[in-house]
Design a protein around this motif. Structure first.
Motif, PDB file in Angstrom:
ATOM      1  N   ALA A 215       2.309  -5.760   7.936  1.00 62.79           N
ATOM      2  CA  ALA A 215       2.765  -5.038   6.742  1.00 62.79           C
ATOM      3  C   ALA A 215       1.591  -4.442   5.975  1.00 62.79           C
ATOM      4  O   ALA A 215       1.631  -3.265   5.576  1.00 62.79           O
ATOM      5  CB  ALA A 215       3.578  -5.964   5.843  1.00 62.79           C
ATOM      6  N   GLU A 216       0.533  -5.219   5.754  1.00 65.80           N
ATOM      7  CA  GLU A 216      -0.612  -4.687   5.012  1.00 65.80           C
ATOM      8  C   GLU A 216      -1.392  -3.699   5.860  1.00 65.80           C
ATOM      9  O   GLU A 216      -1.996  -2.756   5.326  1.00 65.80           O
ATOM     10  CB  GLU A 216      -1.504  -5.813   4.489  1.00 65.80           C
ATOM     11  CG  GLU A 216      -2.078  -6.739   5.533  1.00 65.80           C
ATOM     12  CD  GLU A 216      -2.905  -7.859   4.919  1.00 65.80           C
ATOM     13  OE1 GLU A 216      -3.318  -7.756   3.748  1.00 65.80           O
ATOM     14  OE2 GLU A 216      -3.141  -8.854   5.633  1.00 65.80           O
ATOM     15  N   ALA A 217      -1.383  -3.880   7.186  1.00 67.71           N
ATOM     16  CA  ALA A 217      -2.020  -2.912   8.072  1.00 67.71           C
ATOM     17  C   ALA A 217      -1.326  -1.563   7.951  1.00 67.71           C
ATOM     18  O   ALA A 217      -1.980  -0.510   7.876  1.00 67.71           O
ATOM     19  CB  ALA A 217      -1.975  -3.408   9.514  1.00 67.71           C
ATOM     20  N   GLY A 218      -0.006  -1.573   7.939  1.00 72.04           N
ATOM     21  CA  GLY A 218       0.746  -0.328   7.789  1.00 72.04           C
ATOM     22  C   GLY A 218       0.503   0.343   6.456  1.00 72.04           C
ATOM     23  O   GLY A 218       0.368   1.569   6.370  1.00 72.04           O
ATOM     24  N   GLU A 219       0.420  -0.461   5.401  1.00 72.13           N
ATOM     25  CA  GLU A 219       0.172   0.100   4.070  1.00 72.13           C
ATOM     26  C   GLU A 219      -1.204   0.756   4.007  1.00 72.13           C
ATOM     27  O   GLU A 219      -1.359   1.865   3.475  1.00 72.13           O
ATOM     28  CB  GLU A 219       0.287  -0.999   3.010  1.00 72.13           C
ATOM     29  CG  GLU A 219       0.128  -0.494   1.595  1.00 72.13           C
ATOM     30  CD  GLU A 219       0.289  -1.602   0.560  1.00 72.13           C
ATOM     31  OE1 GLU A 219       0.343  -1.275  -0.637  1.00 72.13           O
ATOM     32  OE2 GLU A 219       0.361  -2.787   0.958  1.00 72.13           O
ATOM     33  N   LEU A 220      -2.222   0.077   4.556  1.00 69.10           N
ATOM     34  CA  LEU A 220      -3.565   0.660   4.573  1.00 69.10           C
ATOM     35  C   LEU A 220      -3.570   1.942   5.401  1.00 69.10           C
ATOM     36  O   LEU A 220      -4.231   2.925   5.033  1.00 69.10           O
ATOM     37  CB  LEU A 220      -4.569  -0.341   5.129  1.00 69.10           C
ATOM     38  CG  LEU A 220      -6.012   0.170   5.273  1.00 69.10           C
ATOM     39  CD1 LEU A 220      -6.565   0.629   3.925  1.00 69.10           C
ATOM     40  CD2 LEU A 220      -6.909  -0.896   5.898  1.00 69.10           C
TER      41      LEU A 220
ATOM     42  N   TRP B 150      -7.182  -3.856  13.255  1.00 71.90           N
ATOM     43  CA  TRP B 150      -6.265  -3.270  12.269  1.00 71.90           C
ATOM     44  C   TRP B 150      -5.353  -2.241  12.932  1.00 71.90           C
ATOM     45  O   TRP B 150      -4.133  -2.260  12.741  1.00 71.90           O
ATOM     46  CB  TRP B 150      -7.083  -2.625  11.143  1.00 71.90           C
ATOM     47  CG  TRP B 150      -6.333  -1.642  10.301  1.00 71.90           C
ATOM     48  CD1 TRP B 150      -5.239  -1.901   9.519  1.00 71.90           C
ATOM     49  CD2 TRP B 150      -6.597  -0.248  10.158  1.00 71.90           C
ATOM     50  NE1 TRP B 150      -4.814  -0.745   8.892  1.00 71.90           N
ATOM     51  CE2 TRP B 150      -5.635   0.289   9.266  1.00 71.90           C
ATOM     52  CE3 TRP B 150      -7.576   0.599  10.683  1.00 71.90           C
ATOM     53  CZ2 TRP B 150      -5.620   1.635   8.908  1.00 71.90           C
ATOM     54  CZ3 TRP B 150      -7.559   1.939  10.329  1.00 71.90           C
ATOM     55  CH2 TRP B 150      -6.591   2.443   9.453  1.00 71.90           C
ATOM     56  N   LEU B 151      -5.937  -1.367  13.755  1.00 72.65           N
ATOM     57  CA  LEU B 151      -5.136  -0.322  14.385  1.00 72.65           C
ATOM     58  C   LEU B 151      -4.175  -0.876  15.426  1.00 72.65           C
ATOM     59  O   LEU B 151      -3.109  -0.291  15.658  1.00 72.65           O
ATOM     60  CB  LEU B 151      -6.054   0.736  15.004  1.00 72.65           C
ATOM     61  CG  LEU B 151      -6.689   1.689  13.987  1.00 72.65           C
ATOM     62  CD1 LEU B 151      -7.724   2.577  14.661  1.00 72.65           C
ATOM     63  CD2 LEU B 151      -5.631   2.539  13.291  1.00 72.65           C
TER      64      LEU B 151
ATOM     65  N   ILE C 135     -13.445   0.257   6.559  1.00 69.69           N
ATOM     66  CA  ILE C 135     -14.059  -1.045   6.816  1.00 69.69           C
ATOM     67  C   ILE C 135     -13.171  -2.126   6.193  1.00 69.69           C
ATOM     68  O   ILE C 135     -12.875  -2.071   4.993  1.00 69.69           O
ATOM     69  CB  ILE C 135     -15.471  -1.125   6.203  1.00 69.69           C
ATOM     70  CG1 ILE C 135     -16.377  -0.040   6.797  1.00 69.69           C
ATOM     71  CG2 ILE C 135     -16.061  -2.510   6.395  1.00 69.69           C
ATOM     72  CD1 ILE C 135     -16.657  -0.197   8.269  1.00 69.69           C
ATOM     73  N   VAL C 136     -12.744  -3.062   7.001  1.00 73.13           N
ATOM     74  CA  VAL C 136     -12.004  -4.226   6.497  1.00 73.13           C
ATOM     75  C   VAL C 136     -12.771  -5.473   6.906  1.00 73.13           C
ATOM     76  O   VAL C 136     -13.461  -5.487   7.926  1.00 73.13           O
ATOM     77  CB  VAL C 136     -10.558  -4.272   7.030  1.00 73.13           C
ATOM     78  CG1 VAL C 136      -9.764  -3.094   6.497  1.00 73.13           C
ATOM     79  CG2 VAL C 136     -10.527  -4.267   8.562  1.00 73.13           C
TER      80      VAL C 136
END
Length: 234
Positions: free
Chosen positions: A173-178, A25-26, A165-166
């Protein structure tokens, strides 16, 4: 005026599939936000050394401890970038391809894939000080930061937090939102905990392979039972 870069420390153990997915994710967050991630080390074998744990989990943690010592040596020889590259290649080998995490052949191949001399494995495992350095870093995480497991995040020296935890890899895009929501929570000094039960396994290769194998075995058993039933029905 450019946005200042946010410094993130991510504590991981190669044994943990959830820390692996948080690290992925990071990677995506770094593509879409001004963030710089430094991979730090946490030792699940040490945290569970005296705890009641099943043999399978204990063996996995002990194997991962060998991988962690190789990460220590990689950082000694090539800095944080070498550690991060080796962690990625170990994760691909273990979490996605189900190769044994503490096996020297797995670790040597991962090192070479990361552009590191495969001899780093022998140097790490023959030098007791790699374990000393690992446990020193682990104790700092536990005793100073208050970490109790992985993944643990520290953002710009704010208090450490477990998670997020994912259960799968996220698109940029969803990574940035999270990231935006996670950062807000971590920077809010009054926030401490938010949790819900996990509803399934982490979406990683070794679990997918195990699930497919279990399904094939169940189908084979079911077929065998049906054959026996038809053979005795007369």
């Amino acid at each position: 005026m450019s946005t200042p870069t946010t410094e993130v420390d991510l504590y991981v153990d190669p044994a943990c599939p959830w820390a692996w997915l948080t690290s992925r994710w990071l990677v995506e967050v770094e593509r879409v936000r001004p963030v710089r991630v430094t991979t730090r080390l946490f030792c699940l074998a040490e945290i569970n050394r005296d705890a009641e744990a099943d043999d399978r989990l204990r063996r996995a943690h002990e194997a991962s401890e060998r991988a962690l010592r190789c990460l220590v040596q990689a950082r000694r020889e090539g800095g944080d970038a070498a550690l991060a590259a080796l962690y990625t290649c170990i994760g691909d080998a273990y979490q996605e391809r189900a190769e044994p995490v503490g096996d020297p052949e797995t670790l040597e191949a991962a090192a070479e894939q990361a552009g590191i001399d495969g001899g780093v494995v022998a140097r790490a495992l023959s030098d007791p000080s790699t374990l000393d350095d690992l446990l020193r870093e682990h104790r700092h995480a536990v005793e100073v930061l208050g970490a109790f497991g992985v993944p643990t995040l520290v953002i710009d020296a704010h208090a450490a937090i477990f998670g997020p935890i994912v259960d799968r890899r996220l698109e940029p895009a969803e990574a940035g939102e999270l990231w935006d929501h996670t950062r807000w929570l971590i920077e809010n000094a009054r926030f401490f905990e938010l949790k819900r039960n996990r509803t399934g396994r982490a979406a990683i290769g070794r679990y997918a392979a195990a699930t497919a194998k279990e399904a094939a075995t169940a189908a084979q058993r079911s077929g065998g039972a049906a054959h026996e039933a038809s053979g005795t029905s007369g």
